[in-house]
Enzyme design. Structure first.
Site, PDB file in Angstrom:
ATOM      1  N   ASP A 156      19.863 -13.036  -7.546  1.00  0.00           N
ATOM      2  CA  ASP A 156      20.893 -12.297  -6.801  1.00  0.00           C
ATOM      3  C   ASP A 156      22.272 -12.890  -7.027  1.00  0.00           C
ATOM      4  O   ASP A 156      23.094 -12.924  -6.110  1.00  0.00           O
ATOM      5  CB  ASP A 156      20.551 -12.253  -5.294  1.00  0.00           C
ATOM      6  CG  ASP A 156      21.480 -11.300  -4.530  1.00  0.00           C
ATOM      7  OD1 ASP A 156      21.923 -10.312  -5.124  1.00  0.00           O
ATOM      8  OD2 ASP A 156      21.774 -11.579  -3.344  1.00  0.00           O
TER       9      ASP A 156
ATOM     10  N   ASP B 186      25.140 -11.925  -8.063  1.00  0.00           N
ATOM     11  CA  ASP B 186      26.092 -10.848  -8.357  1.00  0.00           C
ATOM     12  C   ASP B 186      27.307 -11.388  -9.118  1.00  0.00           C
ATOM     13  O   ASP B 186      27.841 -12.438  -8.756  1.00  0.00           O
ATOM     14  CB  ASP B 186      26.610 -10.225  -7.053  1.00  0.00           C
ATOM     15  CG  ASP B 186      25.539  -9.437  -6.303  1.00  0.00           C
ATOM     16  OD1 ASP B 186      24.503 -10.029  -5.985  1.00  0.00           O
ATOM     17  OD2 ASP B 186      25.757  -8.248  -6.054  1.00  0.00           O
TER      18      ASP B 186
HETATM   19 CA    CA Z   1      23.305  -8.691  -4.301  1.00  0.00          CA
END
Ligand code: CA
Length: 553
Positions: A298, A300
């Site tokens: 995760d 990003d």
């Molecule tokens: Ca995310």
């Protein structure tokens, strides 16, 4: 003929009294301190102002001038816009116009939500503010609509559906005006979406283009996805990009791949966890760079892509830089996308380094073990080495002031279950907290990732950062303090208790020769939702706007 042209020019000037926010005005935003026309106080999002009335010695006399209640108990992350004596702000459910000198409301327009609008966007019911252009304001809504309002009256001029929110999509992003196009991103990377960017006609609301951030079957890059996995592969675009008007390139970061479990989508998974350089008129991708191929964590790549001119290897380069969730501080040439630097700025155990030739991370044995299905501890966590809270870059000191995070997580892949509109993880995880500080405000040298100074905090700071020519760095705490630090030493010089957690974006501006600082408070956002930090239980909710200036002599 000549007379006709003159008449036409006069007419167009009269017809658009707010022609003030022209493309040129947006380009020059950082230079004009009487207004704030762009997210990040300039297209390059440096969040730096040369203003120095409030400096290291006068900051002791900084006092509140007014406070305005946003009448909302959600986290407040809106970036203030100021034009022609009016301040514009958003919550998830309203847009407001205020007198910036008195805090008095001029108008307030509610967002009409359908009853079934999801009340749980992944990481907080927030909105990050409006864009302004030629007399209109542009914002997004939780139910994935883009709205244009009349800046004078707050009346809705057009409202367009970006996509059906029932499929896991939402919007919290501030639009970007670039080359006369309203560019918007989308949220939902945890919900099985396929990300995209949209370009809208500012006058009519007509959609001019859509650029999916995951290529479809038959398009270049789709071969990096097995089978149909690309259809729910994530790559959201939930933070505002930057814009180089000279190169006519918009730089926009993309988020995590979905599901988090990478074993079910073997391949690089373009264009997740990347920066895209796009043409705002068409959405064409001119170049891309992927920070974290086949990302399990995760990480990003959406954090602000700050523009600056830096001397790299003895040469002045026009660059974008990013403190990435994955713990590396990147510098790229913004014309070509060439990787110039990538250094750790926090504790990182998932990769040893970034290979400067290929631009790819060299993953550690721990990540190799995770990819085999074992449970391991990894740093940084899904929160990243830095989350969304934007950093500031001081071009004179050549330092980035960054709210960094100092915790890891345990991680193990499990079978993901796709139910559209619900969390799509395929991972079992738990946070790993350090003894003591969970966050540090750091003064980072972009070229090395090293810190000149750092200031710790038990509960990490999740607010944006502002740097000024007065040698000051402003940011806030989740326990409510709004603070000023010495940019050279990190010494805390001033603090004010705002009454609720501060996760907003501080800005500075002038009116009648007086320097003001504005910030929103209102506890909420990703850390308060997911950390389980019991210390936040005693922080009252309640969003408001604070404006400060030096006490008159
Ligand atoms: Ca995310």
């Amino acid at each position: 003929m000549k007379r006709l042209i003159v008449a036409a020019i006069a007419l167009s000037a009269a017809a658009s009294p707010a022609a003030a926010q022209s493309a040129k005005d947006l380009e020059n935003d950082q230079k004009n301190t009487n207004s704030i026309l762009t997210y990040g106080m300039g297209y390059g999002q440096q969040r730096y102002s040369p203003l120095k009335q409030i400096d290291k010695s006068t900051v002791q006399n900084l006092v509140p001038v007014w406070n305005y209640s946003l009448a909302s108990n959600r986290g407040q992350e809106s970036h203030p816009i100021i034009h022609d004596g009016v301040m514009y702000l958003t919550t998830h459910e309203s847009t407001v116009a205020l007198n910036p000198l008195t805090g008095k409301q001029i108008w307030k327009t509610k967002v009409d939500y359908p009853a079934e609008t999801p009340r749980v966007a992944c990481c907080g019911i927030v909105n990050r503010g409006v864009a302004i252009y030629q007399g209109k304001l542009y914002r997004t809504t939780l139910d994935a609509h883009v709205v244009a309002l009349d800046a004078k009256t707050g009346k809705v001029i057009w409202k367009q559906k970006a996509i059906d929110f029932r499929a896991g999509y939402s919007q919290t992003v501030t639009p970007l005006i670039a080359n006369g196009v309203v560019v918007t991103g989308i949220s939902g990377g945890e919900y099985g979406i396929r990300g995209f960017l949209d370009g809208w006609d500012p006058e009519t609301g007509k959609r001019l283009w859509r650029r999916y951030t995951i290529p479809a079957k038959g398009e270049k890059g789709n071969e990096t996805w097995p089978g149909d996995t690309w259809k729910h592969g994530g790559a959201p675009t939930w933070l505002t990009g930057t814009y180089d008007a000279k190169l006519d390139l918009v730089y926009w970061g993309t988020g995590n791949a979905g599901p988090w479990n990478p074993t079910v989508r073997k391949g690089d998974n373009l264009y997740t966890n990347s920066v895209l350089a796009i043409r705002p008129k068409t959405g064409e991708i001119v170049w891309h760079y992927q920070f974290s191929p086949n990302d399990p964590y995760d990480y990003d790549g959406v954090n602000e892509l700050v523009m600056a001119t830096l001397q790299v290897d003895g040469q002045d380069r026009d660059v974008i830089m990013q403190a990435n969730r994955n713990g590396f501080f990147y510098i790229l040439d913004r014309k070509t996308g060439k990787l110039l630097r990538a250094n750790k700025f926090v504790k990182v155990t998932w990769a040893d380094k970034i290979d400067m030739k290929s631009g790819r991370p060299v993953e550690t044995a721990i990540t190799a073990s995770i990819r085999k299905g074992n449970k391991e501890e990894i740093w940084p966590s899904a929160f990243g080495g830095k989350n969304w809270s934007p950093m500031a870059f001081d071009p004179a000191r050549r330092l980035a002031f960054v709210n960094t995070l100092n915790f890891g997580w345990t991680y193990k892949t499990v079978e993901p279950k796709l139910r559209v509109g619900t969390f799509y993880f395929g991972v079992e995880f738990a946070w790993v907290w350090p003894q003591g500080n969970r966050g540090y405000l750091k003064a980072i040298d972009p070229l090395t990732g090293n810190s000149k100074w750092q200031v710790g905090s038990g509960i990490p700071r999740m607010a944006g950062v502002l740097a000024t020519g007065g040698g000051l760095v402003f940011t806030g705490r989740m326990t409510g303090e709004f603070e000023a630090f010495d940019a050279d030493s990190g010494q805390k010089l001033w603090s004010f208790q705002t009454g609720s957690g501060t996760i907003g974006q501080p800005v500075t501006w002038t009116a009648n020769g007086r320097q003001y600082i504005t910030v929103l408070n209102g506890v909420g956002g990703v850390y308060s939702l997911f950390s389980g930090d019991k210390r936040l239980a005693s922080v009252p909710a309640g969003g408001s706007v604070w404006t400060f200036a030096l006490m008159p002599k």
